[in-house]
Design a protein around this motif. Structure first.
Motif, PDB file in Angstrom:
ATOM      1  N   LEU A   1      -6.645  -8.322   2.714  1.00 53.95           N
ATOM      2  CA  LEU A   1      -7.635  -7.261   2.945  1.00 53.95           C
ATOM      3  C   LEU A   1      -9.041  -7.854   3.037  1.00 53.95           C
ATOM      4  O   LEU A   1      -9.862  -7.433   3.859  1.00 53.95           O
ATOM      5  CB  LEU A   1      -7.576  -6.217   1.818  1.00 53.95           C
TER       6      LEU A   1
ATOM      7  N   SER B   1      -6.076  -6.611  -4.952  1.00 58.76           N
ATOM      8  CA  SER B   1      -7.239  -6.122  -4.210  1.00 58.76           C
ATOM      9  C   SER B   1      -6.892  -4.989  -3.248  1.00 58.76           C
ATOM     10  O   SER B   1      -7.752  -4.183  -2.906  1.00 58.76           O
ATOM     11  CB  SER B   1      -7.912  -7.271  -3.463  1.00 58.76           C
ATOM     12  N   VAL B   2      -5.614  -4.922  -2.819  1.00 60.22           N
ATOM     13  CA  VAL B   2      -5.210  -3.828  -1.934  1.00 60.22           C
ATOM     14  C   VAL B   2      -5.389  -2.481  -2.645  1.00 60.22           C
ATOM     15  O   VAL B   2      -5.652  -1.460  -2.011  1.00 60.22           O
ATOM     16  CB  VAL B   2      -3.746  -4.013  -1.463  1.00 60.22           C
TER      17      VAL B   2
ATOM     18  N   TYR C   1      -7.239   0.520   8.704  1.00 59.67           N
ATOM     19  CA  TYR C   1      -8.522   0.577   7.976  1.00 59.67           C
ATOM     20  C   TYR C   1      -9.675   0.172   8.887  1.00 59.67           C
ATOM     21  O   TYR C   1     -10.793   0.607   8.722  1.00 59.67           O
ATOM     22  CB  TYR C   1      -8.450  -0.338   6.746  1.00 59.67           C
TER      23      TYR C   1
ATOM     24  N   GLY D   1     -11.314  -6.234  -5.003  1.00 62.51           N
ATOM     25  CA  GLY D   1     -11.076  -5.633  -3.692  1.00 62.51           C
ATOM     26  C   GLY D   1     -12.130  -4.587  -3.334  1.00 62.51           C
ATOM     27  O   GLY D   1     -12.316  -4.269  -2.157  1.00 62.51           O
TER      28      GLY D   1
ATOM     29  N   LEU E   1       0.826  -1.216   0.000  1.00 62.32           N
ATOM     30  CA  LEU E   1       0.000   0.000   0.000  1.00 62.32           C
ATOM     31  C   LEU E   1       0.860   1.266   0.000  1.00 62.32           C
ATOM     32  O   LEU E   1       0.620   2.169  -0.804  1.00 62.32           O
ATOM     33  CB  LEU E   1      -0.969  -0.031   1.194  1.00 62.32           C
TER      34      LEU E   1
ATOM     35  N   PHE F   1     -14.385  -5.721  -0.789  1.00 66.50           N
ATOM     36  CA  PHE F   1     -13.861  -5.719   0.584  1.00 66.50           C
ATOM     37  C   PHE F   1     -14.174  -4.381   1.260  1.00 66.50           C
ATOM     38  O   PHE F   1     -14.693  -4.347   2.373  1.00 66.50           O
ATOM     39  CB  PHE F   1     -12.347  -5.958   0.623  1.00 66.50           C
ATOM     40  N   THR F   2     -13.817  -3.275   0.570  1.00 63.96           N
ATOM     41  CA  THR F   2     -14.005  -1.960   1.191  1.00 63.96           C
ATOM     42  C   THR F   2     -15.492  -1.625   1.296  1.00 63.96           C
ATOM     43  O   THR F   2     -15.964  -1.175   2.335  1.00 63.96           O
ATOM     44  CB  THR F   2     -13.274  -0.872   0.391  1.00 63.96           C
TER      45      THR F   2
ATOM     46  N   THR G   1     -11.373  -7.581   6.442  1.00 64.28           N
ATOM     47  CA  THR G   1     -12.693  -6.949   6.492  1.00 64.28           C
ATOM     48  C   THR G   1     -13.772  -7.980   6.807  1.00 64.28           C
ATOM     49  O   THR G   1     -14.710  -7.691   7.539  1.00 64.28           O
ATOM     50  CB  THR G   1     -13.017  -6.242   5.158  1.00 64.28           C
TER      51      THR G   1
ATOM     52  N   GLN H   1      -5.947  10.324   3.464  1.00 68.38           N
ATOM     53  CA  GLN H   1      -6.843  10.108   2.324  1.00 68.38           C
ATOM     54  C   GLN H   1      -8.216  10.728   2.595  1.00 68.38           C
ATOM     55  O   GLN H   1      -8.814  11.329   1.707  1.00 68.38           O
ATOM     56  CB  GLN H   1      -6.984   8.602   2.082  1.00 68.38           C
TER      57      GLN H   1
ATOM     58  N   ALA I   1      -7.811  -1.429  -4.105  1.00 62.33           N
ATOM     59  CA  ALA I   1      -9.147  -0.877  -3.853  1.00 62.33           C
ATOM     60  C   ALA I   1      -9.094   0.231  -2.804  1.00 62.33           C
ATOM     61  O   ALA I   1      -9.907   1.149  -2.812  1.00 62.33           O
ATOM     62  CB  ALA I   1     -10.094  -1.985  -3.398  1.00 62.33           C
ATOM     63  N   LEU I   2      -8.114   0.152  -1.903  1.00 58.54           N
ATOM     64  CA  LEU I   2      -8.003   1.165  -0.844  1.00 58.54           C
ATOM     65  C   LEU I   2      -7.661   2.534  -1.416  1.00 58.54           C
ATOM     66  O   LEU I   2      -7.969   3.564  -0.804  1.00 58.54           O
ATOM     67  CB  LEU I   2      -6.927   0.751   0.173  1.00 58.54           C
ATOM     68  N   ILE I   3      -6.980   2.561  -2.571  1.00 58.24           N
ATOM     69  CA  ILE I   3      -6.700   3.851  -3.172  1.00 58.24           C
ATOM     70  C   ILE I   3      -7.609   4.093  -4.381  1.00 58.24           C
ATOM     71  O   ILE I   3      -7.397   5.011  -5.153  1.00 58.24           O
ATOM     72  CB  ILE I   3      -5.212   3.989  -3.586  1.00 58.24           C
TER      73      ILE I   3
END
Lengths: 218, 231
Positions: free
Chosen positions: B75, A155-156, B170, A166, A65, A169-170, B79, B184, A158-160
């Motif tokens: 991830l 998939s990480v 997170y 991914g 990340l 997940f978020t 979650t 962010q 997806a955080l950005i």
């Protein structure tokens, strides 16, 4: 578990799975193609090995990340550009692959190489006709590891905000909706299984003799 | 590149280092989450790996398990556990530690059984012939000879855990990921970048420490016995 949610959202699942594949394919292929010459150089020259192997192992230490965030500044790309992910994942792939590839070339052995030279192969023919095919099975095993790790790391992104499985997940976390997250996990695992099957199949086509001679190793 | 300078200026500001949300505290939190998970993973994986390597039992299961665990996206697991465990959201440290430990198990397990398996059978028989019992063979012969591989496994486990502990933020936990997610949320790219740089620096520093420890702490005889020389 709500399977009706999966059925209702099959279009979206397919769309994100496709986006996932698009980001993952290039790093898997690139890391193999880039690692082979690096490893060959490290295999042939001790001095090069002393630099290349530690450098590739340091690449492995880079966390994903933070690297996704740092790369846009270094490359001048936009934060959301999937190219950042592709480059970061290629670096991780190389980190995993170089070591394997050096060992693969080392395992071919000096005698085999000298024999090939003695029967009249040029140095480049030794590489293409002898060393590379003989190093094929471990290279393929390494590619399978790179493939699984790349698909899981995509998939990480997806955080950005780079779309992939991914996203489930978020989004599933924000909605506290386990089914959605599980859909993403299952999707990633299914993709990993499909990619693995394709690599094994490609290995059988490219290295047809392995199955005939190495059955006991499998 | 200006953004990079901004990030270094952000890092150089002493105000960002002190206090409960400062970089110092976040580093400690990050290391704490990582260590907690690593200790759990070592307790679970290393004895199991030594047993598999020594007896040869359960090898297929271990290989299958490590392969399957590697394919799981961390991830997603993080979650999923957070929203499906009853205390996952209130006590986020629980799902976070579970995921980090699961991440650390495959490299540790693989290193332990591969390291023991790689010990020459003649050496083990020799030890048995001189009267060592099975426990002594494991602790006095196999573990020291497997040490280089064990350290290698510990290294990849540690690096993956430190990288992934960033994601714990997170779930609302602390650690260095805080700067990335908080930055962010308010579109403060400088803070995100500063946090990213600290995580990378931490990972590289820990990697360097492990390599140093490997060089100076491994018994000299191990290098000689394995034919790699006394490095």
């Amino acid at each position: 578990m709500r399977f009706d949610w999966m059925a209702d959202n099959s279009d979206r699942i397919l769309e994100l799975a496709l986006a996932h594949v698009k980001v993952a394919v290039l790093p898997i292929i690139l890391s193999l193609l880039i690692s082979i010459p690096i490893a060959w150089l490290a295999h042939r020259r001790k001095g090069a090995r002393r630099i290349l192997v530690p450098v590739s192992s340091v690449l492995y230490a880079l966390p994903s990340l933070p690297l996704f965030i740092l790369l846009p500044v270094i490359l001048g790309t936009k934060v959301l550009d999937p190219l950042n992910l592709v480059i970061a994942l290629t670096l991780f792939g190389i980190a995993l692959m170089v070591r394997t590839a050096v060992d693969a070339f080392d395992s071919v052995g000096r005698m085999t190489r000298d024999d090939a030279l003695a029967v009249g192969h040029s140095p480049s023919q030794v590489f293409w006709r002898v060393a590379l095919p003989l190093a094929g099975p471990p290279l393929m095993a390494g590619t399978r590891v790179v493939s699984a790790s790349t698909l899981s790391l995509v998939s990480v992104g997806a955080l950005i905000g780079v779309p992939s499985l991914g996203y489930f997940f978020t989004n599933g976390y924000q909605r506290a909706f386990p089914t959605e997250i599980l859909t993403g996990v299952l999707g990633t695992v299914v993709l990993a299984v499909i990619f693995d099957a394709i690599i094994v199949l490609a290995g059988r086509l490219l290295l047809p003799w392995v199955r005939a001679t190495d059955r006991r190793r499998a | 590149m200006n953004q990079l300078l901004d990030a270094f200026a952000w890092l150089a500001d002493p105000a960002h280092w002190s206090g409960s949300g400062g970089i110092g505290t976040r580093i400690l939190e990050h290391v704490y989450y990582s260590l907690l998970a690593l200790v759990l993973a070592i307790v679970a994986a290393v004895p199991a790996g030594l047993f598999i390597g020594h007896t040869g039992k359960g090898r297929a299961v271990a290989i299958g398990l490590t392969g399957a665990l590697r394919a799981l996206p961390s991830l997603g697991l993080l979650t999923f556990l957070a929203v499906s465990m009853s205390l996952g959201l209130r006590l986020a440290i629980v799902p976070s530690t579970i995921v980090l430990a699961i991440l650390a198990i495959p490299p540790l397990l693989a290193a332990a059984y591969a390291g023991v398996e790689a010990v020459d059978a003649d050496v083990v028989d020799g030890a048995r012939a001189t009267g060592l019992n099975e426990w002594q063979i494991v602790t006095r012969v196999e573990v020291p000879l497997a040490a280089p591989l064990l350290v290698g496994g510990l290294r990849s486990a540690t690096l993956q855990v430190i990288a992934t502990a960033t994601l714990s933020a997170y779930l609302g936990l602390g650690g260095l990921g805080r700067f990335i997610f908080d930055g962010q949320a308010v579109r403060d790219y400088t803070q995100m970048l500063g946090g990213a740089i600290v995580v990378i620096a931490l990972a590289l520093a820990v990697d360097g420490l492990i390599l140093l420890a490997k060089r100076y702490l491994l018994p000299q005889g191990v290098g000689i016995a394995l034919g790699t020389g006394a490095r």
